[in-house]
Design a protein around this motif. Structure first.
Motif, PDB file in Angstrom:
ATOM      1  N   ARG A  72       1.941   1.789  -3.478  1.00  0.00           N
ATOM      2  CA  ARG A  72       0.803   2.298  -4.259  1.00  0.00           C
ATOM      3  C   ARG A  72       0.559   3.781  -3.966  1.00  0.00           C
ATOM      4  O   ARG A  72       0.172   4.535  -4.853  1.00  0.00           O
ATOM      5  N   LEU A  73       0.785   4.182  -2.731  1.00  0.00           N
ATOM      6  CA  LEU A  73       0.631   5.592  -2.374  1.00  0.00           C
ATOM      7  C   LEU A  73       1.603   6.452  -3.175  1.00  0.00           C
ATOM      8  O   LEU A  73       1.227   7.511  -3.687  1.00  0.00           O
ATOM      9  N   ARG A 114      -9.899   3.741  -2.618  1.00  0.00           N
ATOM     10  CA  ARG A 114      -9.320   2.658  -1.830  1.00  0.00           C
ATOM     11  C   ARG A 114     -10.198   2.318  -0.628  1.00  0.00           C
ATOM     12  O   ARG A 114     -10.333   1.160  -0.250  1.00  0.00           O
ATOM     13  N   GLN A 115     -10.806   3.348  -0.041  1.00  0.00           N
ATOM     14  CA  GLN A 115     -11.668   3.146   1.122  1.00  0.00           C
ATOM     15  C   GLN A 115     -13.109   2.841   0.734  1.00  0.00           C
ATOM     16  O   GLN A 115     -13.957   2.624   1.606  1.00  0.00           O
ATOM     17  N   LEU A 140      -4.066   5.020   5.358  1.00  0.00           N
ATOM     18  CA  LEU A 140      -3.896   3.701   4.756  1.00  0.00           C
ATOM     19  C   LEU A 140      -4.342   2.572   5.677  1.00  0.00           C
ATOM     20  O   LEU A 140      -4.220   1.398   5.317  1.00  0.00           O
ATOM     21  N   TRP A 196      -7.850   8.703  -5.291  1.00  0.00           N
ATOM     22  CA  TRP A 196      -7.282   7.364  -5.072  1.00  0.00           C
ATOM     23  C   TRP A 196      -7.581   6.894  -3.654  1.00  0.00           C
ATOM     24  O   TRP A 196      -7.986   5.743  -3.449  1.00  0.00           O
ATOM     25  N   ALA A 197      -7.388   7.770  -2.681  1.00  0.00           N
ATOM     26  CA  ALA A 197      -7.622   7.393  -1.287  1.00  0.00           C
ATOM     27  C   ALA A 197      -9.087   7.062  -1.046  1.00  0.00           C
ATOM     28  O   ALA A 197      -9.413   6.091  -0.348  1.00  0.00           O
ATOM     29  N   ASP A 198      -9.989   7.861  -1.621  1.00  0.00           N
ATOM     30  CA  ASP A 198     -11.415   7.597  -1.452  1.00  0.00           C
ATOM     31  C   ASP A 198     -11.801   6.275  -2.104  1.00  0.00           C
ATOM     32  O   ASP A 198     -12.573   5.486  -1.536  1.00  0.00           O
ATOM     33  N   ASP A 243       0.826  -1.207   0.000  1.00  0.00           N
ATOM     34  CA  ASP A 243       0.000   0.000   0.000  1.00  0.00           C
ATOM     35  C   ASP A 243       0.862   1.259   0.000  1.00  0.00           C
ATOM     36  O   ASP A 243       0.500   2.269  -0.622  1.00  0.00           O
ATOM     37  N   ALA A 278       0.372   6.665  -6.702  1.00  0.00           N
ATOM     38  CA  ALA A 278      -0.826   7.500  -6.815  1.00  0.00           C
ATOM     39  C   ALA A 278      -0.459   8.974  -6.928  1.00  0.00           C
ATOM     40  O   ALA A 278      -1.245   9.777  -7.455  1.00  0.00           O
TER      41      ALA A 278
END
Length: 224
Positions: free
Chosen positions: A62-63, A214-215, A159, A210-212, A59, A66
């Protein structure tokens, strides 16, 4: 390295006292509560639990991607953590996330320099070359390191990783009973907010789509 370790049994008291010192600073309190929510650390046999797992490291990589940051799967001890082009990722997850935060905190012109123009980092072994790229004075380096530290912790939380451990390791709760400790945190949390790197809830603002995703956050389109 933690200067003064906090006993596990004292952590609830320390968290409550630190939080109480944030009264009147809603944005800083929101950021701290996000960090504090990762205590206690979930055991490895729970979904997303453990410390520095292979999933955590994946992760973290991936961050970086992103944000458009290239990576190289080799240890930074071969040369640099950041050579102006890639982050080396054969390290702990928390170090990778911290390095992404360095990239975010650095000015664009310093992102092309070895270790962001701050001088050699702890993982860098080609120290002469890193020193040659240094652009900031000691005080400015320390300030950016503090900003990077806190932003990295908040990204770990984002994360789903135990950001509280990096928060402790980097001594944000040293002398947690003192108002001055919370004041130091407030100053940096509010500066990250002013810079647009975190929002009023303490969430990092960059790579938000991307964060949204992912969640599994559902973003609603405005209705007219």
């Amino acid at each position: 390295m933690i200067l003064t370790p906090i006993a596990i049994d004292d952590m609830p008291k320390a968290i409550a006292a630190f939080d109480a010192h944030l009264d009147g600073h809603a944005q800083a309190r929101a950021a701290f509560r996000r960090i504090a929510s990762t205590w206690p650390v979930r055991p490895a046999d729970e979904p997303g639990g453990g410390v520095d797992t292979s999933a955590h490291r994946a992760d973290a990589v991936r961050l970086a991607h992103a944000h458009g940051i290239d990576t190289l799967d080799e240890p930074p001890s071969r040369s640099f953590m950041w050579d102006g082009k890639v982050i080396r990722t054969d390290v702990e997850a928390t170090v990778i996330v911290h390095e992404v935060a360095h990239w975010l905190c650095a000015t664009p012109e310093r992102r092309t320099l070895i270790d962001y123009g701050l001088g050699p980092g702890p993982e860098t072994t080609a120290r002469k070359e890193a020193r040659a790229d240094k652009r900031l004075c000691f005080e400015d380096c320390m300030h950016e390191e503090q900003q990077t530290s806190l932003l990295g912790v908040l990204w770990e939380v984002e994360l789903g990783q135990p950001g509280i451990l990096a928060f402790l390791e980097q001594n944000w709760m040293e002398h947690w009973e003192r108002p001055s400790t919370a004041a130091f945190f407030i100053r940096h949390a509010e500066e990250l907010f002013t810079r647009g790197l975190i929002d009023a809830d303490g969430r990092p603002t960059t790579a938000r789509d991307w964060a949204d995703a992912r969640q599994g956050v559902r973003v609603l389109s405005p209705q007219f």
